[in-house]
Design a protein around this motif. Structure first.
Motif, PDB file in Angstrom:
ATOM      1  N   ALA A  53       0.824  -1.209   0.000  1.00  0.00           N
ATOM      2  CA  ALA A  53       0.000   0.000   0.000  1.00  0.00           C
ATOM      3  C   ALA A  53       0.860   1.262   0.000  1.00  0.00           C
ATOM      4  CB  ALA A  53      -0.907   0.009   1.231  1.00  0.00           C
ATOM      5  N   LEU A  54       0.383   2.277  -0.712  1.00  0.00           N
ATOM      6  CA  LEU A  54       1.087   3.560  -0.700  1.00  0.00           C
ATOM      7  C   LEU A  54       1.164   4.133   0.713  1.00  0.00           C
ATOM      8  CD1 LEU A  54      -0.248   5.466  -3.865  1.00  0.00           C
ATOM      9  CD2 LEU A  54       1.434   3.630  -3.715  1.00  0.00           C
ATOM     10  N   PRO A  71       2.201   7.741   5.201  1.00  0.00           N
ATOM     11  CA  PRO A  71       0.957   7.630   5.980  1.00  0.00           C
ATOM     12  C   PRO A  71      -0.045   8.757   5.726  1.00  0.00           C
ATOM     13  CG  PRO A  71       2.892   7.302   7.384  1.00  0.00           C
ATOM     14  CD  PRO A  71       3.392   7.809   6.071  1.00  0.00           C
ATOM     15  N   ASP A  72       0.426   9.889   5.237  1.00  0.00           N
ATOM     16  CA  ASP A  72      -0.460  11.020   4.955  1.00  0.00           C
ATOM     17  C   ASP A  72      -1.272  10.718   3.688  1.00  0.00           C
ATOM     18  OD1 ASP A  72      -1.615  13.424   4.066  1.00  0.00           O
ATOM     19  OD2 ASP A  72      -0.025  14.636   4.945  1.00  0.00           O
ATOM     20  N   VAL A  73      -2.565  10.489   3.873  1.00  0.00           N
ATOM     21  CA  VAL A  73      -3.419  10.078   2.745  1.00  0.00           C
ATOM     22  C   VAL A  73      -3.463  11.150   1.666  1.00  0.00           C
ATOM     23  CG1 VAL A  73      -5.772   9.464   2.055  1.00  0.00           C
ATOM     24  CG2 VAL A  73      -4.803   8.530   4.158  1.00  0.00           C
ATOM     25  N   ALA A  74      -3.537  12.412   2.066  1.00  0.00           N
ATOM     26  CA  ALA A  74      -3.594  13.505   1.097  1.00  0.00           C
ATOM     27  C   ALA A  74      -2.342  13.521   0.225  1.00  0.00           C
ATOM     28  CB  ALA A  74      -3.758  14.847   1.811  1.00  0.00           C
ATOM     29  N   ARG A  75      -1.184  13.273   0.823  1.00  0.00           N
ATOM     30  CA  ARG A  75       0.053  13.229   0.037  1.00  0.00           C
ATOM     31  C   ARG A  75       0.071  11.994  -0.861  1.00  0.00           C
ATOM     32  NH1 ARG A  75       5.775  14.248   2.657  1.00  0.00           N
ATOM     33  NH2 ARG A  75       6.282  14.115   0.446  1.00  0.00           N
ATOM     34  N   CYS A  76      -0.460  10.893  -0.356  1.00  0.00           N
ATOM     35  CA  CYS A  76      -0.539   9.677  -1.186  1.00  0.00           C
ATOM     36  C   CYS A  76      -1.333   9.936  -2.461  1.00  0.00           C
ATOM     37  CB  CYS A  76      -1.212   8.549  -0.408  1.00  0.00           C
ATOM     38  SG  CYS A  76      -0.082   7.572   0.569  1.00  0.00           S
ATOM     39  N   ILE A  77      -2.417  10.666  -2.327  1.00  0.00           N
ATOM     40  CA  ILE A  77      -3.253  10.967  -3.496  1.00  0.00           C
ATOM     41  C   ILE A  77      -2.530  11.936  -4.421  1.00  0.00           C
ATOM     42  CG2 ILE A  77      -5.409  12.053  -4.243  1.00  0.00           C
ATOM     43  CD1 ILE A  77      -6.660  10.957  -1.619  1.00  0.00           C
ATOM     44  N   ALA A  78      -1.936  12.971  -3.829  1.00  0.00           N
ATOM     45  CA  ALA A  78      -1.280  14.010  -4.636  1.00  0.00           C
ATOM     46  C   ALA A  78      -0.006  13.516  -5.308  1.00  0.00           C
ATOM     47  CB  ALA A  78      -0.969  15.225  -3.761  1.00  0.00           C
TER      48      ALA A  78
END
Length: 383
Positions: free
Chosen positions: A351-352, A357-364
């Motif tokens: 998993a990304l 762990p920061d979901v917003a950064r994972c998306i960006a």
């Protein structure tokens, strides 16, 4: 893992999109880059996949189908440009391209009036282009009209008590007085139309299209009740035209797919149902690619309980396990325990959010993080 490395020199990437971050093609590109960072000599093949919902046409185009565009009627009656895919007499049509939620202005819904008319127009375009087989992927619809708009676009007549055409959307079907399907496009009789869907809901009732899917299309409890009555009436009027099979179809699993377009496809188009990912793996040429593979990498944005119910990674893993090929998965977010993954045929999931762990950064920053994840897969399986 030296024991795996010998068998895994040919890697097949068969992943779905990471919704909101990466298309299936971009997922394959990033995974390839990450693998080659660690194992530059590895042979990588990609078959971007989809399960019949959003991204199905894009997956077909990535597999070599020709992208075609046609101007059709959107869910609110406005013109939209919808794409479908065509290759050697087979068309892949994605209903969301013409009748999808993503076509609505942000925050605007039309649960009672949204129409599938444009989906019928895309099917007509595919017929005009010479399609002899149509894969009709459904999902993400803005509509709950039982496929009425689609049938009208293809030549059916749905009239009120005054003999005028009923209005668009499921709500207007409460005023339906007569139905005539004799004018449906004659070419449909000679075409194999497969509805690619994993929805097993009937048309109406507590598990029907309005009750289960209406709220996500903006339907209030009152709208749901109104739509349920209207669709039940629609099925009854159709049964007077085409016979009791219409009522049988209304109760059959899948009739409630995409706001009831499954029912319309069964009654009017002679459609057959198949699990979406199963159909798409056939269409995309997954089986011959699998024969060449020593390791399969699948995935999607979120690996969760929904994944296990007909989503792309589960279908890919099932086919690969049957062929004796090991499978690992990539995802943005992982919500399945290792033993559940194992039962689904997935050896391990990456998993990304394990990296960031920061979901917003994972998306960006999904692309670069996915490359790092793929490099870890190469370290574990290809060194």
């Amino acid at each position: 893992m030296a024991d795996a490395a010998g068998a895994a020199r040919h890697v097949l990437i068969a992943a779905d999109k990471f919704k909101g971050s990466l298309t299936a093609v971009q997922v394959a590109q990033r995974v390839t880059a990450g693998l080659r960072r660690v194992a530059p000599e590895v042979t990588v093949e990609s078959v971007p996949v989809a399960d019949g919902g959003d991204g199905t046409v894009a997956a077909a185009v990535a597999a070599g189908f020709e992208r075609r565009e046609v101007r059709v009627t959107g869910p609110l009656g406005e013109p939209v440009v919808a794409a479908y895919a065509l290759r050697e007499g087979t068309a892949v049509v994605e209903m969301a391209e013409a009748s999808g939620l993503q076509l609505l202005p942000e925050g605007e819904f039309a649960p009672l009036t949204a129409t599938t008319y444009g989906s019928g127009e895309v099917i007509t375009a595919a017929l005009d282009a010479g399609a002899r087989s149509i894969v009709f992927g459904v999902g993400g619809s803005a509509t709950t009209d039982g496929g009425a708009g689609m049938l009208v676009a293809l030549g059916a007549r749905l009239l009120d008590a005054e003999g005028a055409p009923v209005g668009p959307g499921g709500g207007a079907l409460a005023g339906l007085a007569s139905a005539d399907l004799s004018g449906l496009d004659a070419r449909l009789a000679d075409v194999e139309l497969v509805l690619a869907s994993d929805v097993d809901n009937p048309l109406t009732g507590p598990k029907g299209a309005p009750a289960i899917y209406g709220p996500q299309k903006g339907a209030t409890p009152q709208d749901v009740a109104e739509l349920d009555v209207a669709l039940a009436h629609y099925a009854k009027v159709l049964s007077e035209s085409v016979g009791p099979k219409a009522l049988e179809y209304a109760e059959s699993p899948g009739a409630g797919a995409a706001g009831g377009i499954g029912f319309g496809a069964l009654v009017g188009l002679g459609a057959s149902f198949r699990p979406g990912i199963e159909v798409m793996l056939d269409v995309l040429g997954f089986a011959p690619a699998l024969e060449r593979a020593g390791l399969v990498i699948t995935g999607e944005g979120s690996l969760d309980e929904q994944t296990l119910h007909g989503k792309a990674p589960a279908g890919v893993a099932s086919a690969a396990r049957a062929a004796g090929v090991e499978v690992v998965a990539v995802c943005g977010r992982l919500a399945l325990a290792p033993e559940v993954l194992g039962r689904a045929g997935i050896r391990r999931a990456y998993a990304l959010t394990d990296v960031e762990p920061d979901v917003a950064r994972c998306i960006a920053e999904a692309g670069p993080i996915l490359e790092d994840v793929a490099a870890s897969i190469a370290e574990d399986f290809l060194r």
